[in-house]
Design an enzyme around this catalytic site. Structure first.
Site, PDB file in Angstrom:
ATOM      1  N   ASP A 176     -44.716   3.445  -4.058  1.00 31.44           N
ATOM      2  CA  ASP A 176     -44.497   4.534  -5.003  1.00 31.44           C
ATOM      3  C   ASP A 176     -43.993   5.655  -4.101  1.00 31.44           C
ATOM      4  O   ASP A 176     -44.769   6.232  -3.325  1.00 31.44           O
ATOM      5  CB  ASP A 176     -45.800   4.947  -5.680  1.00 31.44           C
ATOM      6  CG  ASP A 176     -45.564   6.057  -6.692  1.00 31.44           C
ATOM      7  OD1 ASP A 176     -44.847   7.030  -6.343  1.00 31.44           O
ATOM      8  OD2 ASP A 176     -46.078   5.980  -7.820  1.00 31.44           O
ATOM      9  N   HIS A 177     -42.710   5.917  -4.139  1.00 34.25           N
ATOM     10  CA  HIS A 177     -42.166   6.786  -3.085  1.00 34.25           C
ATOM     11  C   HIS A 177     -42.712   8.213  -3.155  1.00 34.25           C
ATOM     12  O   HIS A 177     -42.653   8.949  -2.185  1.00 34.25           O
ATOM     13  CB  HIS A 177     -40.629   6.760  -3.069  1.00 34.25           C
ATOM     14  CG  HIS A 177     -39.982   7.574  -4.122  1.00 34.25           C
ATOM     15  ND1 HIS A 177     -39.914   7.185  -5.434  1.00 34.25           N
ATOM     16  CD2 HIS A 177     -39.364   8.784  -4.077  1.00 34.25           C
ATOM     17  CE1 HIS A 177     -39.294   8.116  -6.135  1.00 34.25           C
ATOM     18  NE2 HIS A 177     -38.941   9.097  -5.344  1.00 34.25           N
ATOM     19  N   HIS A 239     -45.439   7.649 -10.655  1.00 37.08           N
ATOM     20  CA  HIS A 239     -45.479   8.906  -9.898  1.00 37.08           C
ATOM     21  C   HIS A 239     -46.418   9.961 -10.499  1.00 37.08           C
ATOM     22  O   HIS A 239     -47.194  10.589  -9.785  1.00 37.08           O
ATOM     23  CB  HIS A 239     -44.078   9.518  -9.791  1.00 37.08           C
ATOM     24  CG  HIS A 239     -43.013   8.540  -9.391  1.00 37.08           C
ATOM     25  ND1 HIS A 239     -43.210   7.597  -8.423  1.00 37.08           N
ATOM     26  CD2 HIS A 239     -41.737   8.360  -9.830  1.00 37.08           C
ATOM     27  CE1 HIS A 239     -42.097   6.882  -8.272  1.00 37.08           C
ATOM     28  NE2 HIS A 239     -41.191   7.327  -9.118  1.00 37.08           N
TER      29      HIS A 239
HETATM   30  C1  BG6 Z   1     -37.566   7.037  -9.497  1.00 39.40           C
HETATM   31  C2  BG6 Z   1     -37.075   6.901 -10.896  1.00 39.40           C
HETATM   32  O1  BG6 Z   1     -38.744   6.294  -9.315  1.00 39.40           O
HETATM   33  O2  BG6 Z   1     -37.831   8.396  -9.223  1.00 39.40           O
HETATM   34  C3  BG6 Z   1     -35.835   7.744 -11.109  1.00 39.40           C
HETATM   35  O3  BG6 Z   1     -36.777   5.538 -11.176  1.00 39.40           O
HETATM   36  C4  BG6 Z   1     -36.097   9.163 -10.703  1.00 39.40           C
HETATM   37  O4  BG6 Z   1     -35.418   7.691 -12.472  1.00 39.40           O
HETATM   38  C5  BG6 Z   1     -36.697   9.234  -9.309  1.00 39.40           C
HETATM   39  O5  BG6 Z   1     -34.862   9.840 -10.723  1.00 39.40           O
HETATM   40  C6  BG6 Z   1     -37.125  10.647  -8.956  1.00 39.40           C
HETATM   41  O6  BG6 Z   1     -37.471  10.695  -7.606  1.00 39.40           O
HETATM   42  P1  BG6 Z   1     -37.336  12.022  -6.769  1.00 39.40           P
HETATM   43  O7  BG6 Z   1     -37.853  11.669  -5.423  1.00 39.40           O
HETATM   44  O8  BG6 Z   1     -35.881  12.387  -6.766  1.00 39.40           O
HETATM   45  O9  BG6 Z   1     -38.148  13.048  -7.485  1.00 39.40           O
END
Ligand code: BG6
Length: 489
Positions: A176-177, A239
């Site tokens: 989960d980045h 997230h």
């Molecule tokens: C991803 C989603 O997990 O997270 C995308 O699939 C989204 O739709 C992205 O744009 C948002 O990540 P960040 O790091 O740009 O907030």
């Protein structure tokens, strides 16, 4: 600290994620001297020579990262295998290459399998890795897997069963980045390393918590995936709920993976299920219409590529979550996320309760509540909103802000989330990855909501303009409780 040693196999090596995030992150680790003995096999369908693949890696690093002199040396450790995910002979050939590299580079038989590709193949790949003996290793084996992890609880269970045939739970690193973001990791430190927050971190002193993750981009070229997902599955299931669990968890008895995970799981277990008709009281969905972003007209979601012109997919979700335990009873956690909103911003606002008696209530001016704002992105830092005396005559109170900007203090750019997570997977630290129990509990929460939404035919989409902060109903959600969204821009 010993440097990790491993053969890294990236499935989906010609894809967007590998290109934008994984290659530049690996390079950064290499440039910082954190990676030493390693080799990478890029695995994908199309046929490429090693040289062609290395050139792509080089371009990716130059375009998305900061390339320096040792780039050639770095890419020389990259190999390519043209692969058919359903064909055993292709896995056997890959296994041979892996053995050769393991020997040539002295990688101690350690293997990381990184699945950066379409989820429909996750299960098949895991099963083949076992059947075709790629998981017969003399060192460690780890599976790093990207979302989506299933589409709902049922499909997630099926997928989990498939990957568990080849990997045990502690060998599975579910990315989960958001958990790799510097300020998301900072939530625990802010809470548990300061004497002044933890005693107030409960329903006696906090009135509500607001978590907003807004994006300016639309669905871009991901219409096909997004139509089946929507913001609830794309952002909330993972997230948003992960951030809530870090905000709400009890202090772990130690900072170990298992202790932290088990506290997070307890938050998910205490999350009040929102079922049936309640969904309309607790959740709001939206879909963007056309509008103007940076003085440029942008199309409505329904006009985007690969999107049904009558689509009922939500591109915005706001919700009110209740955590039914001693610490949080009665404190709403509001979450909100959407595409094509006014700003790209992820912020957490902790609103403290009003003081028992406002001595400074004068001339219609009252003191502002204390807020702790955690800026996740694009800025990184915290702001504490306090009240102080207005300079000059009299005793009027005026709001003041104490700011801490992460970048300013450390003087260096915080590493990309992927860089940290890749490094953690190489070192075998699973703390910032999601455990199956968290995945399962968040799907059961989210499934109740999608069940209602998918069975309602009544829609008035689009219901927010591109460039706005979402539908009006999202403001009403808080207004009904006597609150409002604190501005995040
Ligand atoms: C991803 C989603 O997990 O997270 C995308 O699939 C989204 O739709 C992205 O744009 C948002 O990540 P960040 O790091 O740009 O907030």
């Amino acid at each position: 600290n010993e440097k990790p040693t491993a053969l890294i196999m990236i499935f989906g090596a010609t894809g967007d994620l590998a290109n934008r995030k994984l290659f530049p992150s690996l390079y950064n680790l290499y440039a910082k001297g954190q990676l030493d003995k390693f080799a990478v096999v890029g695995v994908a369908r199309r046929s490429l020579t090693n040289e062609e693949f290395q050139l792509r890696v080089k371009e990716s690093v130059t375009e998305h990262g900061e390339a320096a002199a040792n780039l050639d040396e770095f890419v020389s450790k990259f190999y390519y295998h043209s692969h058919d995910v359903t064909d055993s002979s292709s896995y056997i050939a890959l296994g041979k290459l892996a053995e050769e590299l393991d020997e040539n580079y002295r990688l101690d038989g350690n293997r990381i399998f990184y699945l950066a590709m379409a989820p429909e193949f996750f299960g098949t790949i895991a099963e083949h890795l076992k059947k075709d003996k790629l998981t017969n290793v003399t060192g460690f084996k780890r599976l790093v897997i990207e979302k989506p992890f299933g589409h709902d609880l049922e499909s997630a269970k099926v997928l989990n069963k498939q990957i568990r045939t080849a990997f045990s739970e502690d060998e599975i690193y579910r990315i989960d980045h958001y958990l790799g973001k510097e300020m998301v990791q900072n939530i625990e430190v802010i809470r548990f390393a300061n004497a002044m927050f933890e005693p107030l971190w409960n329903n006696r002193y906090i009135s509500n918590i607001q978590v907003t993750s807004s994006e300016t981009l639309g669905v871009e070229e991901r219409g096909r995936y997004y139509e089946k997902s929507g913001a609830l599955r794309d952002m909330v299931q993972n997230h948003m709920l992960q951030m809530v669990s870090l905000l709400a968890m009890e202090p772990p008895i130690k900072l170990t993976t298992d202790e932290i995970r088990s506290e997070k799981v307890r938050v998910f277990r205490a999350l009040r299920p929102i079922i049936g008709e309640e969904v309309n009281d607790y959740f709001v969905r939206g879909q963007y219409g056309q509008g103007s972003m940076n003085e440029k007209e942008v199309p409505a979601y329904r006009q985007e590529e690969m999107v049904d012109p009558d689509s009922n997919t939500e591109t915005f979700v706001a919700g009110k979550l209740m955590i039914d335990n001693f610490r949080w009873a009665g404190v709403p956690f509001y979450i909100r996320t959407g595409k094509r909103m006014k700003a790209k911003s992820t912020k957490i606002v902790i609103q403290f309760k009003d003081i028992p008696m406002d001595l400074y209530y004068q001339r219609e001016q009252t003191v502002n509540p204390n807020l702790l704002v955690i800026h996740i992105q694009p800025e990184e830092g915290i702001t504490l909103h306090l009240n102080a005396k207005k300079s000059g005559q009299g005793t009027e109170a005026t709001p003041v802000k104490l700011n801490y900007a992460n970048k300013g203090i450390d003087g260096l750019n915080t590493p990309e989330a992927y860089e940290k997570l890749l490094y953690d997977s190489l070192r075998g630290d699973a703390t910032n990855f999601t455990h199956w129990d968290e995945v399962a509990l968040s799907w059961s929460f989210v499934d109740n909501i999608s069940a209602v939404w998918e069975n309602t035919n009544e829609h008035s989409f689009p219901n927010y303009e591109s460039g706005s902060m979402g539908p009006e109903a999202a403001d009403k959600l808080l207004k009904n409780d006597g609150f409002f969204w604190w501005p995040v821009t």
